[in-house]
Design a protein around this motif. Structure first.
Motif, mmCIF file in Angstrom:
data_model
loop_
_atom_site.group_PDB
_atom_site.id
_atom_site.type_symbol
_atom_site.label_atom_id
_atom_site.label_comp_id
_atom_site.label_asym_id
_atom_site.label_seq_id
_atom_site.Cartn_x
_atom_site.Cartn_y
_atom_site.Cartn_z
ATOM 1 N N PHE A 162 0.656 -0.727 -0.211
ATOM 2 C CA PHE A 162 0.152 0.307 -0.329
ATOM 3 C C PHE A 162 1.030 1.056 0.392
ATOM 4 O O PHE A 162 0.214 2.148 -0.094
ATOM 5 C CB PHE A 162 -1.199 -0.059 1.205
ATOM 6 C CG PHE A 162 -1.860 -1.089 1.302
ATOM 7 C CD1 PHE A 162 -2.850 -0.837 0.134
ATOM 8 C CD2 PHE A 162 -1.770 -2.232 2.035
ATOM 9 C CE1 PHE A 162 -3.863 -1.913 -0.018
ATOM 10 C CE2 PHE A 162 -2.930 -3.168 2.072
ATOM 11 C CZ PHE A 162 -4.056 -2.844 1.111
ATOM 12 N N GLY A 163 2.141 1.169 0.717
ATOM 13 C CA GLY A 163 2.467 2.467 0.368
ATOM 14 C C GLY A 163 2.720 3.177 1.293
ATOM 15 O O GLY A 163 2.107 3.148 2.518
ATOM 16 N N THR A 164 2.412 4.725 1.170
ATOM 17 C CA THR A 164 1.968 5.817 1.802
ATOM 18 C C THR A 164 0.445 5.823 2.443
ATOM 19 O O THR A 164 -0.282 6.772 3.468
ATOM 20 C CB THR A 164 1.448 7.116 1.367
ATOM 21 O OG1 THR A 164 1.197 7.248 0.290
ATOM 22 C CG2 THR A 164 3.201 6.777 0.665
ATOM 23 N N ASP A 165 -0.144 4.290 1.687
ATOM 24 C CA ASP A 165 -1.150 3.929 2.644
ATOM 25 C C ASP A 165 -1.644 3.004 3.526
ATOM 26 O O ASP A 165 -3.031 3.359 3.985
ATOM 27 C CB ASP A 165 -2.558 4.097 1.313
ATOM 28 C CG ASP A 165 -2.995 5.326 0.358
ATOM 29 O OD1 ASP A 165 -3.283 5.637 1.335
ATOM 30 O OD2 ASP A 165 -2.765 4.939 -1.027
ATOM 31 N N VAL A 166 -0.581 2.752 4.207
ATOM 32 C CA VAL A 166 -0.193 1.975 4.909
ATOM 33 C C VAL A 166 -1.304 2.007 5.685
ATOM 34 O O VAL A 166 -1.906 0.859 6.792
ATOM 35 C CB VAL A 166 0.531 1.181 5.855
ATOM 36 C CG1 VAL A 166 1.464 2.493 5.507
ATOM 37 C CG2 VAL A 166 1.678 0.020 5.689
ATOM 38 N N GLU A 167 -0.593 3.371 6.568
ATOM 39 C CA GLU A 167 -1.922 3.140 8.150
ATOM 40 C C GLU A 167 -3.185 3.433 7.942
ATOM 41 O O GLU A 167 -3.819 3.254 8.782
ATOM 42 C CB GLU A 167 -1.081 4.801 8.683
ATOM 43 C CG GLU A 167 0.264 4.967 9.074
ATOM 44 C CD GLU A 167 1.074 3.666 9.568
ATOM 45 O OE1 GLU A 167 -0.267 3.083 10.434
ATOM 46 O OE2 GLU A 167 2.153 3.285 9.639
#
Length: 456
Positions: A162-167
């Motif tokens: 997910f890259g930057t959407d991991v959180e």
């Protein structure tokens, strides 16, 4: 393929119910006992008349090779268990077949080349550094390595996906995956299950978890697809959205979600199991732990490891392989025979459910001396060459071998090196009970005491 052979022996079990209680209570132990008592091809019957299931265990390395590789086209993922996984986690690489599988594999394979996977090392070392920082600040010097490695592996694979959407994704995955996994396992092993559409409490809980999980994946996928070729980053989701070829076209949103869910399932539970049991085994064997630490300290010399270090850490790699021998993340692999087939002098009938079991083959005395003993040097190059190819197959084999093998090895060895360089571990729980779920699962704690390296 041959259909000739002697009748297949097996346990009789109870008069009306066969081996159903043995398989439900301890399937892995039942397989081990059956091999010792009946040989390398065993017939199991389980359940009452009218609902009885018949299954054939194939436990030799040669038999496993036949099922997974030589005669792979005759042994398909058509059983009830795979159908339940397919309905829960989608028709991705783990569960798809025939033209669907071949098309997906061609589109996804370029994302798992060695060079591409090596680029994920930073995500692994970053998450491992965060784990170590949390351990340093924790007042309790005892951790459950299964819980800790599950969290580490999930965060690493989610960051890569997910890259930057991991959180955004992590809380939903942590909450929903256990619900869906337990539900899928129960249905996959039950003789009869009610339709998923019936409003039973279990069905409703699972449907709610699936809705939430699918929604967060669909939201992120929609955003990436909307960006098209302008999408930045090299996370797997972006690369899946951009994957295409003249022969196979591209993956639509639902197909991307299926791949993401399968990667989440297969990519974190399996690696977490390998890492956790490698640490626990080292915590029980201080000499081997010291040897592994010495290698990590000598090779890394205080710096953050990189992908190229994998080749320079042969003893840590052997530790991991031996942990995967004793605790394979996929302890049993199911198939269904299309045609009657001869294996090991016996006949497997057409339509039969078949299981090959790394849990059993990895303990077979024909290939492994003192099979319960922890000995990483079993995997010295000369020792590996002396054994049959399928004496060790934690990643499956043949045309359906796990596409993520290199990533799993890379993540596990680098994480082990970083942990051992900083901590000495001592096992609090000397034995960890396990069971065969979708992957190997501990049923008790696996606690280890932590002591910073060099502390008095």
């Amino acid at each position: 393929m041959t259909a000739a052979g002697a009748p297949v022996p097996g346990p009789t079990g109870l008069p009306l119910l066969g081996s159903i209680f043995d398989l439900r209570r301890d399937a892995l132990g039942t397989y081990l006992d059956a091999r010792r008592e009946h040989g390398d091809v065993v017939r199991f019957a389980a359940g009452p008349p009218g609902l009885r299931m018949t299954m054939y265990g194939v436990f030799s390395a040669e038999g496993a090779q036949q099922v997974l590789a030589t005669d792979a086209a005759n042994f398909r993922k058509d059983n009830v268990f795979y159908q339940e996984v397919r309905e829960s986690f989608g028709n991705g690489l783990l569960t798809s077949q025939d033209a669907d599988y071949l098309r997906q594999r061609r589109l996804v394979q370029p994302l798992f080349t060695r060079r591409r996977v090596d680029g994920y090392a930073d995500a692994v070392t970053g998450e491992t550094s965060a784990l170590l920082a949390r351990w340093r600040s924790a007042p309790d010097a005892t951790v459950d390595v299964v819980d800790e490695m599950t969290g580490l592996a999930l965060r690493a694979v989610a960051r890569i996906l997910f890259g930057t959407d991991v959180e955004t994704a992590i809380p939903v995955v942590e909450r929903c995956f256990p619900v869906i996994g337990s539900y899928t396992l129960r249905r996959g092993l039950a003789p009869v299950s009610p339709p998923r559409t019936w409003p039973t409490p279990a069905n409703r809980r699972n449907a709610s978890a699936m809705d939430d999980l699918y929604a967060v994946c669909d939201q992120i996928i929609e955003e990436r697809r909307a960006q098209g070729d302008a999408a930045k980053g090299d996370d797997l989701l972006t690369l899946l959205a951009q994957a295409q070829s003249a022969q196979d076209g591209s993956l639509d949103a639902a197909e991307i979600r299926d791949q993401v869910l399968i990667f989440l399932l297969a990519g974190h539970e399996t690696t977490a199991t390998s890492l956790a049991f490698a640490l626990h085994l080292l915590a029980r064997h201080p000499e081997e732990q010291s040897r592994a630490r010495d290698e990590a300290v000598r090779i890394l010399a205080g710096r953050t490891p990189e992908a190229y270090d994998l080749e320079a850490l042969p003893y840590l790699t052997r530790v991991l392989k031996e942990a995967m021998r004793l605790f394979p993340a996929a302890p049993a692999i199911g198939r269904r025979a299309v045609e009657a087939t001869g294996i090991g002098g016996h006949t497997i009938p057409a339509g039969a459910d078949v299981v090959v079991a790394p849990w059993v083959t990895h303990r077979h005395p024909r290939y492994w001396e003192e099979p319960e003993r922890f000995d990483p040097d079993r995997f010295l190059p000369e020792a590996e060459k002396a054994r049959p190819r399928y004496a060790w197959f934690p990643f499956g084999g043949g045309p359906r071998a796990c596409i993520g093998q290199h990533f799993s090895m890379l993540e596990s060895v680098l994480a082990l090196a970083m942990i051992l360089r900083e901590y000495e571990l001592e096992a609090v729980d000397l034995e960890v009970p396990v069971t065969a779920a979708i992957t190997l699962r501990s049923t008790g704690p696996a606690r280890c005491a932590l002591r910073p390296v060099g502390a008095v």
